[in-house]
Scaffold this active site. Structure first.
Site, PDB file in Angstrom:
ATOM      1  N   ASN A  11       0.804  -1.236   0.000  1.00  0.00           N
ATOM      2  CA  ASN A  11       0.000   0.000   0.000  1.00  0.00           C
ATOM      3  C   ASN A  11       0.833   1.280   0.000  1.00  0.00           C
ATOM      4  O   ASN A  11       0.279   2.369  -0.135  1.00  0.00           O
ATOM      5  CB  ASN A  11      -0.994   0.029   1.187  1.00  0.00           C
ATOM      6  CG  ASN A  11      -1.967  -1.134   1.134  1.00  0.00           C
ATOM      7  OD1 ASN A  11      -2.597  -1.349   0.107  1.00  0.00           O
ATOM      8  ND2 ASN A  11      -2.063  -1.911   2.192  1.00  0.00           N
ATOM      9  N   TYR A  23      -0.657   9.817   6.573  1.00  0.00           N
ATOM     10  CA  TYR A  23       0.606   9.558   5.865  1.00  0.00           C
ATOM     11  C   TYR A  23       1.130  10.750   5.072  1.00  0.00           C
ATOM     12  O   TYR A  23       2.208  10.660   4.491  1.00  0.00           O
ATOM     13  CB  TYR A  23       0.442   8.339   4.944  1.00  0.00           C
ATOM     14  CG  TYR A  23       0.129   7.078   5.707  1.00  0.00           C
ATOM     15  CD1 TYR A  23       1.073   6.527   6.577  1.00  0.00           C
ATOM     16  CD2 TYR A  23      -1.102   6.441   5.594  1.00  0.00           C
ATOM     17  CE1 TYR A  23       0.793   5.381   7.313  1.00  0.00           C
ATOM     18  CE2 TYR A  23      -1.393   5.285   6.319  1.00  0.00           C
ATOM     19  CZ  TYR A  23      -0.445   4.774   7.171  1.00  0.00           C
ATOM     20  OH  TYR A  23      -0.717   3.646   7.896  1.00  0.00           O
ATOM     21  N   HIS A  79       2.890  -6.132  11.510  1.00  0.00           N
ATOM     22  CA  HIS A  79       2.080  -6.586  12.639  1.00  0.00           C
ATOM     23  C   HIS A  79       1.632  -8.035  12.490  1.00  0.00           C
ATOM     24  O   HIS A  79       0.997  -8.579  13.385  1.00  0.00           O
ATOM     25  CB  HIS A  79       0.859  -5.666  12.784  1.00  0.00           C
ATOM     26  CG  HIS A  79       1.186  -4.214  12.577  1.00  0.00           C
ATOM     27  ND1 HIS A  79       2.004  -3.511  13.432  1.00  0.00           N
ATOM     28  CD2 HIS A  79       0.862  -3.336  11.566  1.00  0.00           C
ATOM     29  CE1 HIS A  79       2.144  -2.258  12.977  1.00  0.00           C
ATOM     30  NE2 HIS A  79       1.461  -2.138  11.851  1.00  0.00           N
ATOM     31  N   ASP A  86      11.281 -13.965   9.948  1.00  0.00           N
ATOM     32  CA  ASP A  86      12.221 -15.084   9.813  1.00  0.00           C
ATOM     33  C   ASP A  86      13.199 -14.856   8.665  1.00  0.00           C
ATOM     34  O   ASP A  86      14.373 -15.233   8.756  1.00  0.00           O
ATOM     35  CB  ASP A  86      11.463 -16.406   9.598  1.00  0.00           C
ATOM     36  CG  ASP A  86      10.825 -16.927  10.881  1.00  0.00           C
ATOM     37  OD1 ASP A  86      11.111 -16.365  11.962  1.00  0.00           O
ATOM     38  OD2 ASP A  86      10.028 -17.882  10.797  1.00  0.00           O
ATOM     39  N   GLU A  97      14.124  -0.979  10.588  1.00  0.00           N
ATOM     40  CA  GLU A  97      12.670  -0.958  10.350  1.00  0.00           C
ATOM     41  C   GLU A  97      12.194   0.493  10.366  1.00  0.00           C
ATOM     42  O   GLU A  97      12.556   1.246  11.274  1.00  0.00           O
ATOM     43  CB  GLU A  97      11.990  -1.754  11.474  1.00  0.00           C
ATOM     44  CG  GLU A  97      10.485  -1.748  11.424  1.00  0.00           C
ATOM     45  CD  GLU A  97       9.880  -2.422  12.669  1.00  0.00           C
ATOM     46  OE1 GLU A  97      10.597  -3.128  13.421  1.00  0.00           O
ATOM     47  OE2 GLU A  97       8.669  -2.213  12.885  1.00  0.00           O
ATOM     48  N   SER A 101       4.366   6.809  10.051  1.00  0.00           N
ATOM     49  CA  SER A 101       3.592   7.237  11.226  1.00  0.00           C
ATOM     50  C   SER A 101       4.227   6.639  12.483  1.00  0.00           C
ATOM     51  O   SER A 101       5.024   5.699  12.397  1.00  0.00           O
ATOM     52  CB  SER A 101       2.140   6.750  11.094  1.00  0.00           C
ATOM     53  OG  SER A 101       2.091   5.331  11.079  1.00  0.00           O
ATOM     54  N   ARG A 110      -1.520  -1.929  15.915  1.00  0.00           N
ATOM     55  CA  ARG A 110      -0.309  -1.453  15.229  1.00  0.00           C
ATOM     56  C   ARG A 110       0.867  -1.292  16.188  1.00  0.00           C
ATOM     57  O   ARG A 110       1.988  -1.036  15.780  1.00  0.00           O
ATOM     58  CB  ARG A 110      -0.556  -0.098  14.565  1.00  0.00           C
ATOM     59  CG  ARG A 110      -1.475  -0.186  13.388  1.00  0.00           C
ATOM     60  CD  ARG A 110      -1.549   1.144  12.661  1.00  0.00           C
ATOM     61  NE  ARG A 110      -2.801   1.245  11.975  1.00  0.00           N
ATOM     62  CZ  ARG A 110      -3.046   0.721  10.759  1.00  0.00           C
ATOM     63  NH1 ARG A 110      -2.100   0.113  10.096  1.00  0.00           N
ATOM     64  NH2 ARG A 110      -4.230   0.819  10.207  1.00  0.00           N
TER      65      ARG A 110
END
Ligand code: DQA
Length: 149
Positions: A11, A23, A79, A86, A97, A101, A110
């Site tokens: 997305n 966003y 999530h 893995d 990461e 937001s 979230r």
């Protein structure tokens, strides 16, 4: 020259049109252009990919062996995806990461990241700058590993 792979998850191709109150109105191309500009400044090479498919993201991570670091916004898979977690553990390259937001001040579902325990660190809540902060962090990690910081 160090090589860094950036993966945008599902997305995120819709940025600009997607829930702009959360966003923002910048597009994925805007983010990619600012990542490339900073990469030039920092003297690193970046490859940037986007996928809406979990398996495809896993394949990208498996193929990341030639890169010195990985920056990933797993989006909603953050999530849910044990498989992406893995894959990150399996390739064992420094991984950051990223979230646009601040996931920790949003809905309960979230606030849990399955990815966070297997990465070097998480950057969340700085809008498109989250990616730029991640790029700086990746370069710091790479330099530290090479003993050139
Ligand atoms: C996101 C946060 C996720 O919870 C969400 O599913 C996304 C984007 C972010 O960048 O803020 O798609 O990863």
């Amino acid at each position: 020259m160090p090589k860094i792979l950036v993966i945008h998850g599902p997305n995120l191709n819709l940025l600009g049109k997607r829930e702009p109150s959360i966003y923002g109105t910048f597009t994925i191309e805007d983010i990619n252009n600012s990542i490339k500009r900073l990469a030039d400044e920092l003297g690193v090479e970046v490859s940037i990919r986007q996928s809406n498919h979990e398996g495809e993201i896993i394949d990208m991570i498996h193929d990341a062996g030639g890169y010195d670091a990985l920056i990933i916004n797993p989006a909603a898979y953050t999530h849910t995806s044990l498989a992406i977690r893995d894959a990150i553990s399996a390739v064992d390259i420094p991984t950051i990461e990223v979230h646009i937001s601040n996931i920790h001040k949003r809905e309960d579902f979230r606030q849990k990241s399955l990815i966070a325990p297997v990465v070097s660190g998480q950057i969340s809540g700085f809008g498109p700058d989250s990616y730029l902060l991640a790029l700086r962090a990746a370069v710091t990690i790479i330099n530290a590993e090479k003993g050139t910081s």
